[in-house]
Design a protein around this motif. Structure first.
Motif, PDB file in Angstrom:
ATOM      1  N   PRO A 124       0.626  -1.394  -0.178  1.00  0.00           N
ATOM      2  CA  PRO A 124       0.219  -0.516  -0.019  1.00  0.00           C
ATOM      3  C   PRO A 124       0.754   1.316   0.113  1.00  0.00           C
ATOM      4  CG  PRO A 124      -0.766  -1.540   1.249  1.00  0.00           C
ATOM      5  CD  PRO A 124       0.202  -2.081   1.114  1.00  0.00           C
ATOM      6  N   ASN A 125       0.412   2.189  -0.528  1.00  0.00           N
ATOM      7  CA  ASN A 125       0.717   3.194  -1.253  1.00  0.00           C
ATOM      8  C   ASN A 125       3.019   3.478  -1.362  1.00  0.00           C
ATOM      9  OD1 ASN A 125      -0.982   4.806  -0.134  1.00  0.00           O
ATOM     10  ND2 ASN A 125      -0.578   4.917   2.137  1.00  0.00           N
ATOM     11  N   SER A 126       2.548   2.259  -2.604  1.00  0.00           N
ATOM     12  CA  SER A 126       3.877   2.437  -2.837  1.00  0.00           C
ATOM     13  C   SER A 126       3.894   3.213  -4.162  1.00  0.00           C
ATOM     14  CB  SER A 126       4.648   0.851  -2.848  1.00  0.00           C
ATOM     15  OG  SER A 126       3.875  -0.376  -3.442  1.00  0.00           O
ATOM     16  N   PHE A 127       3.265   3.558  -4.919  1.00  0.00           N
ATOM     17  CA  PHE A 127       3.824   3.870  -5.751  1.00  0.00           C
ATOM     18  C   PHE A 127       3.530   5.175  -6.506  1.00  0.00           C
ATOM     19  CE2 PHE A 127       2.186   5.173 -10.520  1.00  0.00           C
ATOM     20  CZ  PHE A 127       3.056   4.829 -11.005  1.00  0.00           C
ATOM     21  N   PHE A 128       4.632   5.420  -6.719  1.00  0.00           N
ATOM     22  CA  PHE A 128       4.663   6.719  -7.128  1.00  0.00           C
ATOM     23  C   PHE A 128       5.129   7.262  -8.198  1.00  0.00           C
ATOM     24  CE2 PHE A 128       5.014   6.683  -3.114  1.00  0.00           C
ATOM     25  CZ  PHE A 128       4.711   7.758  -2.107  1.00  0.00           C
ATOM     26  N   PRO A 129       4.742   8.099  -9.705  1.00  0.00           N
ATOM     27  CA  PRO A 129       4.688   8.121 -11.112  1.00  0.00           C
ATOM     28  C   PRO A 129       6.051   8.013 -11.046  1.00  0.00           C
ATOM     29  CG  PRO A 129       3.172   9.271 -10.303  1.00  0.00           C
ATOM     30  CD  PRO A 129       3.656   8.671  -8.972  1.00  0.00           C
ATOM     31  N   GLY A 130       7.596   8.109 -11.832  1.00  0.00           N
ATOM     32  CA  GLY A 130       8.475   8.071 -12.499  1.00  0.00           C
ATOM     33  C   GLY A 130       8.875   9.617 -12.859  1.00  0.00           C
ATOM     34  N   ARG A 131       7.573   9.542 -13.865  1.00  0.00           N
ATOM     35  CA  ARG A 131       7.605  11.531 -13.987  1.00  0.00           C
ATOM     36  C   ARG A 131       7.144  12.092 -13.363  1.00  0.00           C
ATOM     37  NH1 ARG A 131       3.607  11.429 -18.072  1.00  0.00           N
ATOM     38  NH2 ARG A 131       3.271  10.230 -19.529  1.00  0.00           N
ATOM     39  N   PRO A 132       6.752  13.312 -13.673  1.00  0.00           N
ATOM     40  CA  PRO A 132       5.521  14.473 -13.409  1.00  0.00           C
ATOM     41  C   PRO A 132       4.166  14.021 -13.706  1.00  0.00           C
ATOM     42  CG  PRO A 132       6.978  15.285 -13.055  1.00  0.00           C
ATOM     43  CD  PRO A 132       7.561  14.096 -14.149  1.00  0.00           C
ATOM     44  N   MET A 133       3.307  13.621 -13.037  1.00  0.00           N
ATOM     45  CA  MET A 133       1.831  13.006 -13.599  1.00  0.00           C
ATOM     46  C   MET A 133       0.948  14.067 -12.917  1.00  0.00           C
ATOM     47  SD  MET A 133       2.334   8.696 -14.648  1.00  0.00           S
ATOM     48  CE  MET A 133       0.435   8.853 -15.157  1.00  0.00           C
ATOM     49  N   ARG A 134      -0.216  14.085 -13.320  1.00  0.00           N
ATOM     50  CA  ARG A 134      -1.376  14.831 -12.660  1.00  0.00           C
ATOM     51  C   ARG A 134      -2.263  13.610 -11.603  1.00  0.00           C
ATOM     52  NH1 ARG A 134      -3.993  19.166 -13.025  1.00  0.00           N
ATOM     53  NH2 ARG A 134      -3.398  20.116 -14.189  1.00  0.00           N
ATOM     54  N   GLY A 135      -2.416  12.562 -12.075  1.00  0.00           N
ATOM     55  CA  GLY A 135      -2.974  11.138 -11.733  1.00  0.00           C
ATOM     56  C   GLY A 135      -2.250  10.562 -11.923  1.00  0.00           C
ATOM     57  N   ARG A 136      -3.488   8.955 -11.321  1.00  0.00           N
ATOM     58  CA  ARG A 136      -2.110   7.715 -11.492  1.00  0.00           C
ATOM     59  C   ARG A 136      -3.168   6.792 -12.786  1.00  0.00           C
ATOM     60  NH1 ARG A 136       0.649   9.762  -8.602  1.00  0.00           N
ATOM     61  NH2 ARG A 136       0.693   9.928  -6.228  1.00  0.00           N
ATOM     62  N   PHE A 137      -2.690   5.795 -12.693  1.00  0.00           N
ATOM     63  CA  PHE A 137      -3.044   4.674 -13.809  1.00  0.00           C
ATOM     64  C   PHE A 137      -3.971   4.124 -12.865  1.00  0.00           C
ATOM     65  CE2 PHE A 137       1.370   4.390 -14.478  1.00  0.00           C
ATOM     66  CZ  PHE A 137       1.897   4.833 -15.775  1.00  0.00           C
ATOM     67  N   VAL A 138      -4.845   3.705 -14.550  1.00  0.00           N
ATOM     68  CA  VAL A 138      -6.503   3.522 -13.838  1.00  0.00           C
ATOM     69  C   VAL A 138      -6.290   1.923 -13.529  1.00  0.00           C
ATOM     70  CG1 VAL A 138      -8.619   2.651 -14.810  1.00  0.00           C
ATOM     71  CG2 VAL A 138      -7.545   5.374 -15.040  1.00  0.00           C
ATOM     72  N   THR A 139      -5.951   1.634 -12.212  1.00  0.00           N
ATOM     73  CA  THR A 139      -6.039   0.036 -12.412  1.00  0.00           C
ATOM     74  C   THR A 139      -7.429  -0.762 -10.889  1.00  0.00           C
ATOM     75  OG1 THR A 139      -3.955   0.219 -10.442  1.00  0.00           O
ATOM     76  CG2 THR A 139      -3.484   0.092 -13.032  1.00  0.00           C
ATOM     77  N   GLY A 140      -5.978  -0.840  -9.754  1.00  0.00           N
ATOM     78  CA  GLY A 140      -7.407  -1.488  -9.289  1.00  0.00           C
ATOM     79  C   GLY A 140      -8.116  -2.352  -9.481  1.00  0.00           C
ATOM     80  N   ASP A 141      -9.780  -2.349  -9.148  1.00  0.00           N
ATOM     81  CA  ASP A 141     -10.285  -3.822  -9.507  1.00  0.00           C
ATOM     82  C   ASP A 141     -10.111  -4.037 -11.010  1.00  0.00           C
ATOM     83  OD1 ASP A 141     -11.298  -3.713  -7.100  1.00  0.00           O
ATOM     84  OD2 ASP A 141     -12.630  -3.041  -6.841  1.00  0.00           O
ATOM     85  N   LEU A 142     -10.497  -2.877 -11.979  1.00  0.00           N
ATOM     86  CA  LEU A 142     -10.029  -3.009 -13.035  1.00  0.00           C
ATOM     87  C   LEU A 142      -8.413  -3.524 -13.517  1.00  0.00           C
ATOM     88  CD1 LEU A 142     -11.413   0.908 -14.232  1.00  0.00           C
ATOM     89  CD2 LEU A 142     -13.060  -1.789 -14.008  1.00  0.00           C
ATOM     90  N   GLY A 143      -8.101  -3.999 -13.232  1.00  0.00           N
ATOM     91  CA  GLY A 143      -6.466  -4.736 -13.677  1.00  0.00           C
ATOM     92  C   GLY A 143      -5.613  -3.729 -13.963  1.00  0.00           C
ATOM     93  N   LEU A 144      -4.400  -3.929 -14.923  1.00  0.00           N
ATOM     94  CA  LEU A 144      -3.688  -3.180 -15.524  1.00  0.00           C
ATOM     95  C   LEU A 144      -3.605  -2.419 -16.096  1.00  0.00           C
ATOM     96  CD1 LEU A 144      -0.481  -3.299 -16.258  1.00  0.00           C
ATOM     97  CD2 LEU A 144      -0.522  -5.245 -16.697  1.00  0.00           C
ATOM     98  N   GLY A 145      -4.952  -3.197 -17.836  1.00  0.00           N
ATOM     99  CA  GLY A 145      -5.584  -2.799 -18.475  1.00  0.00           C
ATOM    100  C   GLY A 145      -5.907  -3.331 -19.071  1.00  0.00           C
ATOM    101  N   HIS A 146      -5.270  -3.362 -20.767  1.00  0.00           N
ATOM    102  CA  HIS A 146      -6.163  -5.053 -21.398  1.00  0.00           C
ATOM    103  C   HIS A 146      -4.500  -5.397 -22.245  1.00  0.00           C
ATOM    104  CE1 HIS A 146      -7.411  -1.450 -24.397  1.00  0.00           C
ATOM    105  NE2 HIS A 146      -6.794  -2.124 -25.442  1.00  0.00           N
TER     106      HIS A 146
END
Ligand SMILES: [Fe+2]
Length: 307
Positions: A124-146
């Motif tokens: 938990p709380n271990s992700f911080f973006p590698g470059r400046p970003m306003r938000g995060r990646f959309v993952t969670g219950d939706l998974g990595l992506g497609h």
């Protein structure tokens, strides 16, 4: 049932180049290397979501699909075996490497490995973006992506992915040029799609979604200015999941779709449709797209009837 794309593994002679690529261009970060020196990419609080194993050639290695818990995973595996699928249990080494509590795997009709897991490690709380970003990646219950897999025959792919694995059809894109089916296993419009290219199998692209439209815009700028990685499909919006995205080169042949704003589907109300075009606007093909491979692929022996 499986509920999300948990992780993806590919192999590449240019695995090391993913370190700079993932952080500087994608905004992801690099986790601890795998035991074979695999570069591991983190996009959220999971230990890692993407592994690039060192190898002589670009290869699709595995896709990992998660169930909610051990009971559901074991019921799912029993269901797969009852349909005649050859499902293997993961070794202790595989569990440790994938950072999951339990793992089973099988192969699609063309030898592409799919793993079924529960208990993917997270911090938990271990992700911080590698470059400046306003938000995060959309993952969670939706998974990595497609992911979009390349298959030689769409009907045979549907018989495996929908009828046996249980992916639910979201819709199709079918025209003289395109023939794809899109499937969901959670609210994300699709976690898996299959694209028909006769005589071939592999992976075309991985989609990563960002929360903020600005973070997609920043990616457009970064890739437009980057000397090594080109934009393959210009900014555009898909007809089916309404994702606004670009498709970009990676250090390997697999493409990445970097998107924002994909719709969600609800099985109570969703009606599968069919589209004759993949995009409403944009997604214009660059020369690099036209000259490049359609992803990481293998040629298959084509029977004499041409199927
Ligand atoms: Fe996509």
């Amino acid at each position: 049932m499986i509920t999300q794309l948990a992780y993806l593994g590919i192999a590449s002679p240019r695995s090391e180049e993913w370190r700079d690529y993932s952080t500087r261009l994608l905004g992801a970060v690099i986790a601890e290397d795998g035991p074979d020196g695999a570069v591991r990419v983190k996009v959220d609080d999971k230990g890692y979501r993407i592994a690039i194993h060192p190898s002589e050639n670009d290869e699709f290695r595995y896709a990992g699909w998660a169930c909610h818990n051990e009971t559901e995973l074991r019921e799912y595996v029993a269901h797969l075996r009852a349909q005649g699928l050859d499902v293997h249990e993961g070794t202790e080494e595989e569990l440790k490497e994938r950072q999951v509590a339990e793992l089973y795997w099988t192969q699609d009709p063309w030898g592409n490995r799919h793993e079924f897991v529960w208990g993917q490690y997270a911090h938990p709380n271990s992700f911080f973006p590698g470059r400046p970003m306003r938000g995060r990646f959309v993952t969670g219950d939706l998974g990595l992506g497609h992911i979009v897999m390349i298959v030689p025959n769409l009907e045979e792919a549907d018989a495996f992915y929908a009828e046996k694995l249980g992916f639910k059809l979201s819709d199709r894109v079918k025209s003289d040029i395109f023939n794809l089916r899109f499937y969901h296993c959670n609210g994300r419009h699709h976690s898996l799609a299959v694209a028909e290219i006769p005589g071939m199998t592999g992976i075309n692209h991985l989609m990563l979604e960002v929360e903020s439209f600005d973070d997609l815009g920043t990616a457009v700028d970064l890739f437009a200015e980057d000397a090594d990685r080109e934009i393959l499909l210009s900014l555009g919006r898909h007809t089916n999941d309404l994702m606004t995205s670009i498709y970009v080169q990676t250090p390997s042949s697999m493409q990445i779709e970097y998107g924002h704003g994909g719709i969600h589907v609800d099985d109570l109300t969703w009606v599968a449709g069919t589209h004759d075009l993949p995009s409403i606007w944009g997604h214009h093909r660059s020369q690099a797209y036209l000259d490049g491979p359609p992803g990481i692929f293998r040629m298959l022996d084509v029977p004499e009837d041409g199927r």
